[in-house]
Design an enzyme around this catalytic site. Sequence first.
Site, short mmCIF file in Angstrom:
data_model
loop_
_atom_site.label_atom_id
_atom_site.label_comp_id
_atom_site.label_asym_id
_atom_site.label_seq_id
_atom_site.Cartn_x
_atom_site.Cartn_y
_atom_site.Cartn_z
N GLY A 131 92.36 81.92 31.79
CA GLY A 131 91.40 81.19 32.59
C GLY A 131 91.87 79.81 33.00
O GLY A 131 91.52 79.32 34.07
N THR A 132 92.69 79.18 32.15
CA THR A 132 93.23 77.86 32.50
C THR A 132 94.18 77.98 33.68
O THR A 132 94.16 77.16 34.61
CB THR A 132 93.94 77.23 31.30
OG1 THR A 132 93.08 77.28 30.15
CG2 THR A 132 94.33 75.79 31.59
N ILE A 180 93.20 82.61 17.48
CA ILE A 180 94.42 82.85 16.70
C ILE A 180 95.61 82.15 17.34
O ILE A 180 96.29 81.35 16.70
CB ILE A 180 94.71 84.36 16.59
CG1 ILE A 180 93.53 85.09 15.93
CG2 ILE A 180 96.00 84.59 15.79
CD1 ILE A 180 93.18 84.60 14.54
N LYS A 222 62.52 53.49 0.74
CA LYS A 222 63.32 52.30 0.47
C LYS A 222 64.38 52.69 -0.56
O LYS A 222 64.05 53.18 -1.64
CB LYS A 222 62.43 51.18 -0.07
CG LYS A 222 63.09 49.81 -0.12
CD LYS A 222 63.26 49.21 1.28
CE LYS A 222 63.71 47.76 1.20
NZ LYS A 222 62.62 46.87 0.74
N HIS A 223 65.64 52.46 -0.23
CA HIS A 223 66.75 52.81 -1.13
C HIS A 223 66.67 54.27 -1.57
O HIS A 223 66.83 54.60 -2.75
CB HIS A 223 66.79 51.88 -2.34
CG HIS A 223 66.98 50.43 -1.99
ND1 HIS A 223 68.06 49.99 -1.26
CD2 HIS A 223 66.22 49.34 -2.23
CE1 HIS A 223 67.97 48.68 -1.08
NE2 HIS A 223 66.85 48.27 -1.65
N ASN A 261 64.41 59.93 -13.57
CA ASN A 261 63.15 60.60 -13.86
C ASN A 261 62.08 60.15 -12.87
O ASN A 261 62.00 58.98 -12.53
CB ASN A 261 62.69 60.28 -15.28
CG ASN A 261 63.52 60.98 -16.34
OD1 ASN A 261 63.79 62.17 -16.23
ND2 ASN A 261 63.91 60.24 -17.37
N ARG A 290 61.11 58.95 -19.06
CA ARG A 290 59.99 59.44 -18.25
C ARG A 290 58.72 58.63 -18.53
O ARG A 290 57.88 58.44 -17.65
CB ARG A 290 59.78 60.93 -18.52
CG ARG A 290 58.90 61.62 -17.50
CD ARG A 290 59.04 63.13 -17.61
NE ARG A 290 60.41 63.54 -17.36
CZ ARG A 290 60.95 63.70 -16.16
NH1 ARG A 290 60.21 63.49 -15.09
NH2 ARG A 290 62.20 64.08 -16.02
N PHE A 294 60.19 68.72 -17.03
CA PHE A 294 59.19 68.87 -18.09
C PHE A 294 58.98 67.59 -18.88
O PHE A 294 59.85 66.71 -18.91
CB PHE A 294 59.53 70.05 -19.01
CG PHE A 294 60.80 69.90 -19.82
CD1 PHE A 294 60.96 68.88 -20.77
CD2 PHE A 294 61.83 70.84 -19.70
CE1 PHE A 294 62.10 68.78 -21.55
CE2 PHE A 294 62.97 70.74 -20.47
CZ PHE A 294 63.11 69.71 -21.39
N ASP A 323 54.05 61.54 -25.27
CA ASP A 323 53.88 60.12 -24.93
C ASP A 323 53.83 59.89 -23.43
O ASP A 323 53.09 59.03 -22.94
CB ASP A 323 54.97 59.27 -25.59
CG ASP A 323 56.38 59.74 -25.27
OD1 ASP A 323 56.53 60.75 -24.56
OD2 ASP A 323 57.33 59.08 -25.75
N HIS A 333 69.53 63.33 -8.63
CA HIS A 333 70.34 62.23 -9.17
C HIS A 333 71.06 61.47 -8.06
O HIS A 333 71.18 61.96 -6.95
CB HIS A 333 71.36 62.78 -10.17
CG HIS A 333 70.72 63.33 -11.42
ND1 HIS A 333 70.56 64.68 -11.62
CD2 HIS A 333 70.17 62.70 -12.48
CE1 HIS A 333 69.95 64.87 -12.79
NE2 HIS A 333 69.69 63.69 -13.34
#
Length: 537
Positions: free
Chosen positions: A48-49, A138, A288-289, A431, A451, A486, A491, A537
């Site tokens: 084509g070129t 290819i 933010k951040h 957390n 946590r 979890f 606490d 993380h």
Amino acid sequence: MAVASKKIPAPDQVTVRTALLSVSDKTGIVDLARALHQKGVHLVSTGGTHKALADAGLPVTDVSEITGFPEVMDGRVKTLHPGVHGGLLAIRDDEDHVQAMTTHGITGIDLAVINLYPFEDVRAKGGDYPTTVENIDIGGPAMIRASAKNHAYVTVITDASDYTALLTELGTGAATSFAFRQKMAAKAYARTAAYDTAISGWFAEVLDTPMPLHRTIGGVLKEEMRYGENPHQKAGFYITGENRPGVATATLLQGKQLSYNNINDTDAAFELVAEFPAAKSPAVAIIKHANPCGVATGSTLLEAYERALACDSTSAFGGIIALNQELDGATAEEIVKLFTEVIIAPSVSDIAKTVIAGKPNLRLLVTGALPDPRVPGLTAKTVAGGLLVQTRDNGMVEDLELKVVTKRAPTAQELEDMKFAFKVAKHVKSNAVVYAKDGQTVGIGAGQMSRVDSARIAGLKAEEAARALGLPAPLTHGSAVASEAFLPFADGLLSMIAAGATAVIQPGGSMRDPDVIAAADEAGVAMVFTGMRHFRH
């Protein structure tokens, strides 16, 4: 075994006498060929070129006249021939190579202008299997690699944007310097590497092999950043070609160049707001951040923005705002009252554009659509000597079987707020603890080693917001709270209850789950387990 070098020094200037032009993307190729012809360069071309150049009235030799072999198999075989590769790979100052060229009638090729079948485009548009395979080039990569290897004598151009640089390099004559050839060779190998990366990535998807033995990640430099996370770090923004609406594919309607941190935070904001379908209700996320400082839905986009801002208006200063539907004028009027770095939305009304234009430094990004949170993909992170690759976290709380583990089941409103909070917690650094009430975050604790500390910080943020709004009590009173992983001890739960939460959603799975459930029952709090965690993380 390594091949020994004859250590023939590369010449600086090499005159371009013969050029091979074979391109899939024909942008600018006729003009380039015409300029080369005017410099006395013999043009050789393919398929084509060749037709495009001949139709333009340029004298051009078909590659079959060099190979003595016709193009066959629907164009699959046309340049894989010693007549072509010998011309590209011959060391012009090596007597043995020169003799081989003479013996076999091989003409040296000094310039190769080649770009590849549009595999990446076909893949991105969802081409079927046979069509995609047929667009694996290819001959093109083979010629590019051959030319690049022999850059001591051959100039290789793989990007139409380099045509002008080539003509400038050739100047009034028709020679290129070693430095230019070296630069183009490096670019050529990077191009074929990215091309092969796209192909191998496609096969991994098709064969459902997310972790193949060899994993490469390719990209095209969209822009070089002024610096990275900090001014002493260099950075660049590369586009991988993933067909996913977001910051990488967005159009910048106004504002200065996005920084490294802008891009990172904007991506986090838009992926979060996409958790809330626009058809269900307007939603706004303020980041933010890379952490959300406020997320909310509302009956209007303006209401959603005001509710998101109310969660932590102090942290929102200088943040990123993501919207799940078109930015309208009324919402834009409110946003510009606060210093904001970036706004990203699927679309923007003309009135909103006019409003935002009054803040010329405010970046305004339009994506055209929201990303689908359920669509799989890959994420990657570098570590010393390695690359961590994983599938995208596309878990959705709506798809989970929630298990009520307390004596009291949540009310319908509590359940909705639980789901809302868990969606947001998925996008908060671990957390993470998120309080929500009536489709609005009312306290967010992010990125703590404990946590319990995340729960306390979120509660303190809620108290600050209440004082700023003149409320008699924090909105955490009567809220639902989500933990993205979890609760290992009771606490953390007790801190949540102290902040006023009446319902808790968490993955469950701790060996102390019975203790946590017992504490919830004693306080009359409803709790559900999702069975899925969302560490970030």
